[in-house]
Design an enzyme around this catalytic site. Structure first.
Site, PDB file in Angstrom:
ATOM      1  N   GLY A   1     131.236 -11.287  -6.036  1.00 55.35           N
ATOM      2  CA  GLY A   1     129.874 -10.916  -6.458  1.00 55.35           C
ATOM      3  C   GLY A   1     129.818 -10.283  -7.839  1.00 55.35           C
TER       4      GLY A   1
ATOM      5  CE  LYS B   1     126.754  -6.255 -18.342  1.00 55.82           C
ATOM      6  NZ  LYS B   1     127.963  -6.650 -17.625  1.00 55.82           N
TER       7      LYS B   1
ATOM      8  N   GLY C   1     129.511  -5.565  -9.238  1.00 55.17           N
ATOM      9  CA  GLY C   1     129.639  -5.549  -7.782  1.00 55.17           C
ATOM     10  C   GLY C   1     128.490  -4.786  -7.134  1.00 55.17           C
TER      11      GLY C   1
END
Ligand code: NAP
Ligand code: HSE
Length: 444
Positions: A187, A205, A314
């Site tokens: 994930g 980012k 995650g």
């Protein structure tokens, strides 16, 4: 106690994590905030999908419009990903004066200017802690904790998927494709994962951090971006023998912070904003950030050097960052505050991004050359003509044959000069495959 009703758009890895974390720690948050958070509705794409985190069927719908417009929903949480429908979701909520929490860095990178303006226009706010570095509260650090500092340099390992792949390739000699599949299973990866491995997610980012740190909107097209697709086990091994670890770095440097070297004197006020794989000295803390962990190293002119570390992707790590935003948004709703949190971009400031061609770097270059005398002289001649200095030449042992690898460590040189010189080197008949060039970050 004041109750805030959440309308969550997306019940996947992050949405499921947020739902689960609220079940677990909602009462704790209520006791700390004096506001109770309740999940009122959750929009998903497919009601029949099996979900690792069970969300009661009564909360689920496929109609995000109805969630955003529901008068009972007073805080919208966008966790669906993508930049098209997600933009509509966020704008629709803001237009209704509802605050929005998002983890969607691709959305902020593509439409951030428009969305933050809309939030201001409609008298509400857009919160985005989970958009950078997973569970590390780096947005709060830059926006509030270090507000009294000019940020002179920032280096970030901000993509968990790439760091996971590079770590396992180095530690276990693992295969790139197998590690990417594992990161997807866990994930960590985006949909599609090219966003991770081609460096775009890290660029989204790094652009957010650069904009926040320097107070002007860094256009994503100005961020020089390289991913890790071309990094081989051979380069990881050679780098390791030389005392380095390869990491995908987001870099934001200013000339006056001694973090950046520029080839152009007239551009000393511009900042470097870039993402590339780099050789990091093993003695540096960023070389020891492994697996899905992220780290952001920030130097402020008052505080000096600071470091932030934690899980970068995650379910639970990201849910923790979303909960932090939910707390801020809930407090703003409770207290009726609109400008308690400093804005993303203060309007009075502007700045410029230095073109990568003008940035000066050090380099690791791997060449595959014919194994015969005179080869080095030809290569060194081209580099000398371009005024590029070689700090060492290494021919790793155990490569007898028609072609051999040669590693050149190159002194500070402008990126444009290096690119042109390597193009000329590549054309030499003695050079048998495309040169591999990886920047070396010295952190001096
Ligand atoms: P995900 O597991 O694919 O979940 C996406 C969710 O959105 C799914 O529940 C999906 O429904 C739902 N959805 C998609 N289109 C929809 C639509 N038109 N209407 C209603 N629901 C829709 O993705 P994720 O990993 O949770 O990521 C979500 C966001 O968080 C992305 O912006 C990502 O970049 C960001 N993020 C992720 C992580 C991470 O570690 N995963 C970390 C930080 C930030 P179905 O479940 O029915 O398919
Ligand atoms: N795909 C992203 C990563 C998720 O691997 O870092 C966290 O933003």
């Amino acid at each position: 106690m004041r109750q805030v009703n959440l309308g969550i758009i997306g019940g996947g890895t992050v949405g499921g994590g947020v739902f689960q974390a609220i079940q677990r720690n909602g009462a704790l948050m209520a006791s700390r905030l004096g506001v109770s958070l309740t999940v009122a509705r959750v929009a998903v794409r497919d009601l029949k999908k099996a979900r690792a985190v069970k969300i009661p069927a009564g909360l689920l719908t496929t109609d995000w419009h109805s969630v955003v417009a529901d008068p009972a929903v007073n805080l919208v949480v966008e966790l669906m990903g993508g930049t098209t429908t997600a933009r509509q979701v966020v704008l629709a909520a803001l237009k209704l004066g509802k605050p929005v929490v998002t983890a969607n860095k691709a959305l902020l990178s593509a439409h951030g200017e428009e969305l933050f303006e809309a939030a201001q226009h409609y008298g509400t706010n857009l919160y985005y802690e989970a958009s950078v570095a997973g569970g590390i509260p780096i947005i709060k650090v830059l926006r509030e904790g270090l507000i009294g500092n000019r940020i002179t340099r920032l280096f970030g390992i901000v993509n968990g998927t790439c760091n996971y792949i590079l770590t396992r390739m180095k530690d276990e000699g693992a295969d790139f494709a197998a590690m990417l599949a594992e990161a997807q299973r866990l994930g960590y990866a985006e949909t599609p994962p090219d966003l991770d491995i081609d460096g775009h997610d890290a660029a989204h980012k790094t652009g957010i951090l650069a904009s926040l740190a320097h107070g002007f909107w860094v256009n994503p097209n100005q961020i020089y971006t390289e991913g890790i697709r071309s990094i081989t086990r051979q380069d990881i091994e050679f780098a390791s023998k030389l005392g380095y670890t390869i990491r995908l770095l987001g870099c934001v440097k200013t000339a006056n912070g001694e973090g950046m070297k520029s080839a152009s004197r007239s551009r000393q006020s511009a900042i470097q904003v870039s993402v590339y794989p780099a050789l990091v000295p093993n003695s540096h803390v960023l070389a020891n950030v492994n697996g899905v962990f992220n780290a952001v190293y920030v130097r402020g002119d008052v505080v000096g050097d600071t470091l932030y570390y934690g899980r970068g992707a995650g379910q639970d790590a990201t849910a923790s960052a979303v909960l932090s935003d939910l707390a801020d948004a809930a407090l703003d709703l409770k207290c009726g505050t609109k400008n308690r949190i400093p804005p993303f971009i203060p309007h009075e400031r502007d700045g410029a991004v230095l073109p990568m061609d003008d940035v000066v770097s050090r380099y690791y270059v791997r060449l595959t050359v014919e194994d015969r005398p005179g080869v080095f002289a030809k290569i060194a001649g081209i580099l000398a003509k371009a005024k590029i200095g070689i700090s060492s030449i290494i021919q790793p042992e155990g490569h007898d044959g028609v072609t051999v690898p040669v590693i050149l460590m190159i002194h500070d040189a402008p990126n444009a000069a290096m690119r042109k010189a390597l193009a000329a080197v590549a054309k030499l008949p003695v050079v048998k495959s495309a040169p591999v060039m990886i920047r070396v970050e010295s952190f001096e």
